[in-house]
Design an enzyme around this catalytic site. Structure first.
Site: not given
Ligand code: FAD
Length: 591
Positions: A441
């Site tokens: 989220e």
């Molecule tokens: C168990 C699980 C359930 C999930 N359920 C859902 C679901 O139901 N539906 C869905 O759509 N998604 C779901 N997700 C996905 C989840 O919402 C994302 O993993 C999360 O939003 C982070 O995205 P990412 O993994 O691509 O990380 P990234 O976007 O690659 O981010 C990596 C890191 O970089 C930081 N970062 C990135 N951009 C910035 C910025 N501009 N400024 C500062 N810091 C930044 C982030 O804070 C993070 O710490 C789920 C994930 C998991 C693991």
């Protein structure tokens, strides 16, 4: 085996005596929520959490979900029966309007129930949680036909919902998404693409799954301005509302993950799946934000739920485990040693978690109440003030309650010594389950950026000014000696928050890295003060009931918060004022 008891009494105290829930009887749905009704609803909800959801929590962790060769996903033993009991109890539609089969009760009660479900069984509670989020988006942005097609079935629990945002190459930056939607010429679209990490994407709990999916319509602008929202059912829906042919969406695999094993986290493949636009073309992100804001609050609640269940089990263990003697002499001389709860360092840990839980619960319910007021009040000014506070507090509830919820689960695990590291005691599961709430989220760093970059400056800082004004007015109205142990520290915390806000106004505009480097500390600083404000309000209500042992304990716990937790505002302020220079000085190659 770990146990759980939903904090029904505490929730009732907060609603009745602290937050003035019943003062809002003029709002739609609130007049039906009399004291008796609220008590009956929460008692039943607590019973369901304690007796039905909690008993299958550990088996869910051990067994996890299984994907069959044909792509079907099996949930752990006992999940289906527990889910059915949840749905039969009418919990899914507690705050959904009656015209779609719901009960139209305040969302605040739903939020209380979300805490009970999250504390009892986080993985299981997510299936209805996501369904409620999907219903919220359909209620606000769906057409009337979409509402009547999907909502009654979802309220019944016969169909569940999901949220499909994330793709392999994009999570935070959704403007990069690749899933494509091509018009079929009959008002529907064909969706093609891959979504990952989709919670409850495929399972055996319901007869249909209603996926809400963001995608880019062919030819739409790049970036976030070209994102549209679609409803894509797993099984197409016939004209009479029954379930028809299988749609072109399937679960490619499920993830093996650190926690919430009982919730299926799926890779979802869309192969020309038929979907229908929800809301306007290219306005999908705004529509999805309805779901995301609701979900962000619900995820904050998950952090509190895990903190509460971990605390309850740590207390039980600390009363039972005999090690060493109290520093002031044996407390139970007849036994080989005293229970570890006599040791000040154990007390420090338990008091810290308890002081967090009780004020976090107040903050969660106060925020949910703002959501109800902002949606249900007929007074435009009242709606605006509530909406401002809701916007300001949503990232705080999500970010602070989950950061602290995880930290508290770890601290509670520590109370078990080595046994905390052994799976059968259950503490490891609480730690592992709590961890995800900091990530999904919108990772917590993103919540902090949302607070500092969007919510704080919005409308010239109106929401923050209103918050600061409300807390200051409370302090000034309670300058008596009895309240001094609460209002004094609160005033100091408020001053740190004002100082941080001022510093950002002067130093972040010209140098945005100062804002980025300060964001997480600022979010926690606001959370500390907001929970301090909650404690001051709790103390006022508790002091009005002298002689009640539970209230006496609250006054002590509140003072502990004021003396030992709230002073952290000074450290947060110092970090914020340090600026971004050392944070950003090293070149990326130096890492
Ligand atoms: C168990 C699980 C359930 C999930 N359920 C859902 C679901 O139901 N539906 C869905 O759509 N998604 C779901 N997700 C996905 C989840 O919402 C994302 O993993 C999360 O939003 C982070 O995205 P990412 O993994 O691509 O990380 P990234 O976007 O690659 O981010 C990596 C890191 O970089 C930081 N970062 C990135 N951009 C910035 C910025 N501009 N400024 C500062 N810091 C930044 C982030 O804070 C993070 O710490 C789920 C994930 C998991 C693991």
């Amino acid at each position: 085996m770990p146990s759980y008891r939903a904090p029904v009494e505490d929730t009732l105290f907060l609603l009745n005596d602290v937050l003035g829930f019943h003062r809002h009887a003029n709002l739609a749905g609130f007049s039906e929520a009399s004291r008796d009704v609220v008590e009956a609803v929460l008692s039943e909800g607590g019973k369901l959490a304690d007796e039905v959801l909690a008993p299958v929590n550990q088996v869910g962790d051990v067994e996890g979900c299984t994907r069959e060769a044909d792509g079907a996903v099996r949930t752990p033993k006992g999940f289906k029966a527990a889910y059915d009991a949840y749905a039969r109890g009418g919990w899914m539609g507690l705050s959904v309007p009656e015209e779609y089969g719901g009960q139209g009760l305040p969302h605040t009660l739903n939020t209380a129930m979300q805490e009970f479900a999250s504390g009892a069984n986080l993985a299981l509670g997510m299936y209805p949680g996501l369904t409620q989020g999907a219903m919220a988006a359909l209620l606000v942005h769906g057409s009337e036909a979409q509402k009547t097609t999907y909502l009654p079935k979802m309220v019944e629990g016969a169909w569940t919902g999901t949220m499909n945002l994330t793709e392999p190459h994009c999570g935070t930056d959704l403007g990069l998404l690749k899933t494509k939607a091509v018009p079929n010429g009959d008002g529907s679209y064909a969706l093609t693409g891959t979504k990952i990490f989709i919670s409850a994407g495929e399972h055996d709990l319901s007869e249909n799954i209603v996926h809400l999916v963001i995608a880019r319509i062919e030819g739409a602008p790049a970036g976030t301005k070209g994102i549209s929202l679609f409803v894509v059912p797993k099984f197409l829906v016939e004209a009479d509302g029954s379930v028809g042919a299988r749609n072109g969406v399937s679960c490619g695999s499920i993830e093996h993950k650190m926690g919430i094993h009982g919730n299926s986290t799926c890779v979802m493949n869309y192969d020309g799946a038929t979907g229908w636009l929800v809301g306007q073309e290219n306005r999908g992100l705004a529509a999805m934000f309805v779901m995301m804001n609701e979900a962000r609050l619900a995820v904050g609640v998950q952090g509190l739920g895990q903190s509460e269940v971990a605390y309850q089990n740590a207390v039980a263990y600390a009363k039972d485990r005999l090690q060493g003697r109290a520093l002031t002499g044996a407390k139970e001389p007849a036994k080989a040693a005293d229970p570890i709860i006599v040791h000040p360092d154990v007390r420090r840990t338990l008091m810290g978690i308890r002081a967090f839980n009780e004020s976090a619960r107040a903050l969660m319910l106060w925020t949910a109440l703002q959501s109800d007021i902002s949606h249900r009040s007929e007074d435009a000014k009242e709606r605006q003030t509530a909406d401002d506070l809701l916007g300001l507090l949503t990232p705080v509830v999500k970010g602070v309650l989950t950061d602290r919820g995880f930290a508290n689960a770890v601290e509670a695990q520590q109370m078990f010594g080595g046994h905390g590291y052994i799976e059968e005691w259950g503490m490891s599961q609480f730690v592992r389950d709590a961890r995800i709430a900091m990530i999904y989220e919108g990772a917590n760093g993103i919540q902090a950026m949302d607070l500092i970059g969007r919510k704080l400056p919005k409308d010239g800082g109106r929401a923050m000014m209103a918050f600061l004004g409300e807390v200051q007015a409370f302090i000034e109205a309670h300058e008596d000696a009895a309240m001094a142990p609460f209002t004094g520290p609160l005033q100091a915390g408020l001053k740190d928050l004002q100082g941080a806000t001022m510093w950002l106004m002067q130093n972040a505009f010209a140098k945005p890295d100062n804002a980025g480097a300060a964001a997480t500390d600022y979010m926690h600083l606001l959370g500390l003060v907001a929970m301090g404000y909650m404690w001051a309000r709790i103390a006022k209500a508790a002091a009005a009931k002298p002689g009640d042992a539970r209230m006496e304990a609250k006054l002590v716990t509140g003072r502990f918060y004021m003396e030992r937790t709230l002073p952290e505002t000074a450290t947060r302020l110092a970090r914020i004022k340090a600026g971004a220079d050392t944070t950003m000085a090293l070149a990326a190659e130096a890492f």
